[in-house]
Design an enzyme around this catalytic site. Structure first.
Site, PDB file in Angstrom:
ATOM      1  N   GLY A   1     -13.098 -17.272  68.454  1.00  0.00           N
ATOM      2  CA  GLY A   1     -13.233 -17.533  67.035  1.00  0.00           C
ATOM      3  C   GLY A   1     -12.698 -18.899  66.673  1.00  0.00           C
ATOM      4  N   ALA A   2     -12.518 -19.120  65.378  1.00  0.00           N
ATOM      5  CA  ALA A   2     -12.119 -20.442  64.885  1.00  0.00           C
ATOM      6  C   ALA A   2     -10.725 -20.829  65.334  1.00  0.00           C
ATOM      7  CB  ALA A   2     -12.199 -20.464  63.354  1.00  0.00           C
ATOM      8  N   TYR A   3      -9.856 -19.851  65.593  1.00  0.00           N
ATOM      9  CA  TYR A   3      -8.478 -20.165  65.916  1.00  0.00           C
ATOM     10  C   TYR A   3      -8.109 -19.953  67.371  1.00  0.00           C
ATOM     11  CZ  TYR A   3      -7.518 -20.633  60.959  1.00  0.00           C
ATOM     12  OH  TYR A   3      -7.528 -21.048  59.659  1.00  0.00           O
ATOM     13  N   GLY A   4      -8.968 -19.345  68.150  1.00  0.00           N
ATOM     14  CA  GLY A   4      -8.618 -19.129  69.541  1.00  0.00           C
ATOM     15  C   GLY A   4      -9.546 -18.182  70.257  1.00  0.00           C
ATOM     16  N   THR A   5      -9.212 -17.913  71.519  1.00  0.00           N
ATOM     17  CA  THR A   5     -10.001 -17.026  72.366  1.00  0.00           C
ATOM     18  C   THR A   5      -9.126 -15.866  72.820  1.00  0.00           C
ATOM     19  OG1 THR A   5     -11.324 -18.896  73.148  1.00  0.00           O
ATOM     20  CG2 THR A   5     -11.389 -16.892  74.469  1.00  0.00           C
ATOM     21  N   VAL A   6      -9.698 -14.670  72.832  1.00  0.00           N
ATOM     22  CA  VAL A   6      -8.969 -13.478  73.238  1.00  0.00           C
ATOM     23  C   VAL A   6      -9.467 -13.016  74.605  1.00  0.00           C
ATOM     24  CG1 VAL A   6      -8.360 -11.097  72.638  1.00  0.00           C
ATOM     25  CG2 VAL A   6      -8.677 -12.795  70.835  1.00  0.00           C
TER      26      VAL A   6
ATOM     27  N   LEU B   1     -12.768 -11.716  75.768  1.00  0.00           N
ATOM     28  CA  LEU B   1     -13.191 -10.669  74.842  1.00  0.00           C
ATOM     29  C   LEU B   1     -13.904 -11.225  73.624  1.00  0.00           C
ATOM     30  CD1 LEU B   1      -9.985  -8.425  74.880  1.00  0.00           C
ATOM     31  CD2 LEU B   1     -12.071  -8.157  76.225  1.00  0.00           C
ATOM     32  N   GLY B   2     -13.523 -12.419  73.209  1.00  0.00           N
ATOM     33  CA  GLY B   2     -14.149 -13.005  72.031  1.00  0.00           C
ATOM     34  C   GLY B   2     -13.539 -14.354  71.712  1.00  0.00           C
TER      35      GLY B   2
ATOM     36  N   ASP C   1      -7.365 -11.469  54.978  1.00  0.00           N
ATOM     37  CA  ASP C   1      -8.572 -11.529  55.817  1.00  0.00           C
ATOM     38  C   ASP C   1      -9.011 -10.117  56.215  1.00  0.00           C
ATOM     39  OD1 ASP C   1     -10.623 -12.963  56.943  1.00  0.00           O
ATOM     40  OD2 ASP C   1      -9.601 -13.283  58.854  1.00  0.00           O
TER      41      ASP C   1
END
Length: 445
Positions: free
Chosen positions: A95-100, A92-93, A212
């Site tokens: 980012g800096a901290y992980g993948t969904v 799904l996406g 955030d």
């Protein structure tokens, strides 16, 4: 004989730790030098293995000792099966901290699964996950995303959330999904988001500061109800103090300038970030956009300038057709005035989130009046005043607006959350761990 036994022990002891003991046995073995090398290799592998086991033990101990965590714990195999081995089609996406990923559990429920990235600063990564689990396990609000489970199996840190089929507010504003949202729906989303953040600030003891708040962390469910997400950066506030000190974290374009300057975090830092979201809702501009003129790259600065000069109309999203009726025109300007107060440089000049939520609700319900007049005073239609019960029910979303949005969904719920849906992205971007990351995105997992 000694060498053979040593080789056997090294291979057996180090296979799981990632060592490559074969490099210690190259060439012909013989002499005390070779035995010394073997012993050294054995010690290195043993130390590495102990370090890995100690790390695993600490994660498990930290997890199981954490108080207030009652969510289900999934095995890695269950998560792997749900995501088809973390199939790219279900991503799904990132980012800096992980993948969904989208995932389907054994009970048929679709969920969003966040796989935390392995980082060099392992302690920080673990703390990030544990922080989010603790916080989400302790809160309950209809406009906060629910944490459904987690997994700390096989050196993986994985979080399982409720699935949000209609993506993020950011995606809708940027036309990555659909053709934009009508103003009443945008205003309802803003109101629900403010209510969720106000709950974190005012209804919890100690309060929680999100840190955030941004449009890509505002998710939309089947009926376009708002769900505020991503508590990885959140921190508990300290009741005895007006602020806590911490290094700047969050997303460029949304960061409280006072917080960035002196590292003093307070509830007003979230207020500033939400002010940026309000301006996004009005303009459909990105929080940071380097394609704009130099002095207009930062949306907050651009909006403050236009509002100060009485030129808000220059940046209102044209699709809102703000001149079509009195209520739309006045409510957009009232929201802009509220955003202007939220974006004050000095935190003491900003309203609280509770005040922001109350003001947005007043603006939202003001739509229900005896008449709706156009700007030239012509009576276009008559709208009866709804009773108090009806007004409270409409806090979610006006039914006619919702129907128009849902008509755009081309298939059944099951089809919408199929693996092929993954390309639409649940979380599009991830905030940087500091103010220096991903400046161009204006948008974390």
């Amino acid at each position: 004989m000694v060498i053979s036994v040593a080789k056997l022990v090294v291979n057996s002891d180090c296979r799981s730790s990632g060592c490559n003991p074969s490099k210690y046995f190259s060439g012909h073995c013989g002499g005390t030098g070779r035995i010394g090398v073997l012993v050294g290799g054995l010690i290195i592998c043993y130390i590495r293995r102990r370090s890995i086991l100690r790390s695993r033990s600490r994660v498990s101990r930290q997890f199981y000792q954490a108080k207030g965590i009652t969510i289900p714990i999934y095995t890695y195999k269950e998560i792997e099966k749900a995501t088809n081995c973390f199939s790219e089609k279900q991503r799904l996406g990132t980012g800096a901290y992980g993948t969904v990923y989208s995932g389907k559990l054994h009970n048929g429920e679709w969920v969003a699964i966040k796989r935390i990235k392995h980082r060099s600063d392992c302690d920080d990564s673990i703390d990030q996950v544990m922080n989010e689990i603790k916080l989400l396990s302790s809160v309950s609000h209809p406009n906060l995303v629910r944490l459904l489970g987690c997994s700390v199996d096989k050196d993986e840190q994985i979080l399982v959330y409720e699935f949000m089929p209609n993506g993020t507010l950011c995606q809708h504003l940027q036309r990555e999904r659909g053709n934009g949202l009508p103003w009443p729906v945008r205003l309802t989303i803003a109101t629900e988001t403010a209510q969720a953040i106000a709950y974190l600030h005012s209804n919890l003891d100690p309060p929680i500061y999100h840190r955030d708040v941004k449009s890509s962390n505002i998710l939309l469910d089947y009926s376009y109800t708002t769900k505020v997400a991503d508590f990885g950066l959140s921190r508990l506030g300290i009741m005895e103090s007006s602020h806590i000190s911490t290094a700047p974290q969050g997303t460029p374009g949304y960061l409280d300038p006072e917080y960035h300057q002196n590292f003093h975090l307070s509830d007003k830092s979230d207020v500033y970030s939400f002010g940026v979201v309000l301006v996004e809702i009005i303009t459909a501009f990105k929080a940071l956009d380097f394609s704009r003129r130099h002095n207009e790259v930062n949306l907050a600065a651009l909006a403050v300038d236009r509002i100060k000069r009485g030129c808000l109309d220059e940046i209102i999203d044209p699709s809102l057709e703000h001149n079509k009726d009195t209520w739309t025109y006045s409510s957009i300007h009232k929201v802009a005035e509220l955003a202007f107060r939220c974006l004050a440089f000095h935190s003491e000049m900003r309203p609280s989130m509770a005040e922001v939520a109350a003001e947005l609700e007043r603006i939202r319900v003001s739509r229900e009046e005896n008449t709706s007049l156009s700007l030239d005073g012509t009576n276009h239609s008559s709208v009866s005043i709804v009773n108090e019960k009806q007004t409270s029910q409409e806090v979610k979303i006006d039914e006619s607006d919702k129907k128009g949005l849902l008509d755009n969904m081309n298939s059944t719920d099951e089809q919408n959350v199929s693996p092929n849906y993954a390309d639409d992205q649940w979380l599009s971007e991830s905030s940087s761990p500091s103010s220096s990351g991903r400046l161009g995105s204006g948008s974390k997992v």
